[in-house]
Design an enzyme around this catalytic site. Sequence first.
Site, PDB file in Angstrom:
ATOM      1  N   TYR A  81       6.057  -8.807 -11.286  1.00  0.00           N
ATOM      2  CA  TYR A  81       5.797  -8.671  -9.853  1.00  0.00           C
ATOM      3  C   TYR A  81       6.603  -9.750  -9.132  1.00  0.00           C
ATOM      4  O   TYR A  81       6.223 -10.921  -9.131  1.00  0.00           O
ATOM      5  CB  TYR A  81       4.297  -8.841  -9.612  1.00  0.00           C
ATOM      6  CG  TYR A  81       3.778  -8.493  -8.235  1.00  0.00           C
ATOM      7  CD1 TYR A  81       4.622  -8.078  -7.210  1.00  0.00           C
ATOM      8  CD2 TYR A  81       2.419  -8.576  -7.969  1.00  0.00           C
ATOM      9  CE1 TYR A  81       4.116  -7.756  -5.960  1.00  0.00           C
ATOM     10  CE2 TYR A  81       1.901  -8.260  -6.721  1.00  0.00           C
ATOM     11  CZ  TYR A  81       2.761  -7.855  -5.724  1.00  0.00           C
ATOM     12  OH  TYR A  81       2.258  -7.550  -4.486  1.00  0.00           O
ATOM     13  N   LYS A 109       8.094  -4.803 -10.078  1.00  0.00           N
ATOM     14  CA  LYS A 109       7.644  -4.434  -8.732  1.00  0.00           C
ATOM     15  C   LYS A 109       8.440  -5.294  -7.777  1.00  0.00           C
ATOM     16  O   LYS A 109       8.262  -6.511  -7.704  1.00  0.00           O
ATOM     17  CB  LYS A 109       6.144  -4.655  -8.566  1.00  0.00           C
ATOM     18  CG  LYS A 109       5.651  -4.274  -7.168  1.00  0.00           C
ATOM     19  CD  LYS A 109       4.159  -4.501  -6.992  1.00  0.00           C
ATOM     20  CE  LYS A 109       3.738  -4.150  -5.566  1.00  0.00           C
ATOM     21  NZ  LYS A 109       2.292  -4.408  -5.321  1.00  0.00           N
ATOM     22  N   ILE A 149       4.842   0.923  -6.121  1.00  0.00           N
ATOM     23  CA  ILE A 149       3.450   0.488  -6.129  1.00  0.00           C
ATOM     24  C   ILE A 149       3.169   0.088  -4.687  1.00  0.00           C
ATOM     25  O   ILE A 149       3.600  -0.960  -4.229  1.00  0.00           O
ATOM     26  CB  ILE A 149       3.211  -0.678  -7.095  1.00  0.00           C
ATOM     27  CG1 ILE A 149       3.574  -0.275  -8.529  1.00  0.00           C
ATOM     28  CG2 ILE A 149       1.756  -1.145  -7.028  1.00  0.00           C
ATOM     29  CD1 ILE A 149       3.436  -1.389  -9.548  1.00  0.00           C
TER      30      ILE A 149
END
Length: 258
Positions: A81, A109, A149
């Site tokens: 992330y 992400k 996402i």
Amino acid sequence: MPMKGGPCWKRCSKRAGELPVIVGLADENVAHLHAALERVNALPVAGVLTPAPYYVRPSQAALVRHFLDLADASARPLVIYDIPYRTGVQLELQTLLALAAHPRIQAVKDCAGSQEQTLALILDGRLRVLAGDDINILSTLCLGGSGAIAASAHVAPPEYVGVCRAIADGRLAEARTRFHTLVPAITALFSEPNPAPVKAALADAGLIRNELRPPMMPTSAQFYAGWQTLRPSLPPLLRAQFEPGATSASGSLPNSSP
């Protein structure tokens, strides 16, 4: 942070059915993070989403070591992330490319805010690039990203799936039109600190209670008034959730701040 057999995991896995569930783990205390990962290893999850340790701002070399250690300890694929505006440190391109060599580090992400880096990762091809900034979903997918996402997608998942499928099928004009209709909602849902607006919208649809953990606060009355004004122009599937009769008693927003 899910615990084996805990109510959060039980609820999520039950609602998900056969859909894959990715668990998010974040902690600036590495020992605590590894202990949590060990517990998650016992769960039938599809993967683990984890950012850089927040606040401490490690060097790039330290970040490589950190994520490689996590990947070695994980029984599941890792999704890195990259969200520097929350962690205080950005994962540089060369760092991500080095991490891509580990077989359990499979996706990122992408909230880095650099289209150049996004494209470089896509062209490298080893990591699946998932749009993390909702407003960049269309551009990331058109460049060859693997998905998204997206917080705002909680409000109307089928609309976002429609964008993704249209791009995958080469129907770019349709994808563009679909996404453009979502932009006002995306803009509104990020007009105040996330996830307060998304939770307010879901409460407005009668799906959840409008509650947040401190220090987060519910949305302002100004947001709620603007959301009511926006409703008529929402895409059909999204607008349908807010039609009269679709909202339960829990959908009201008495906790919206003045």
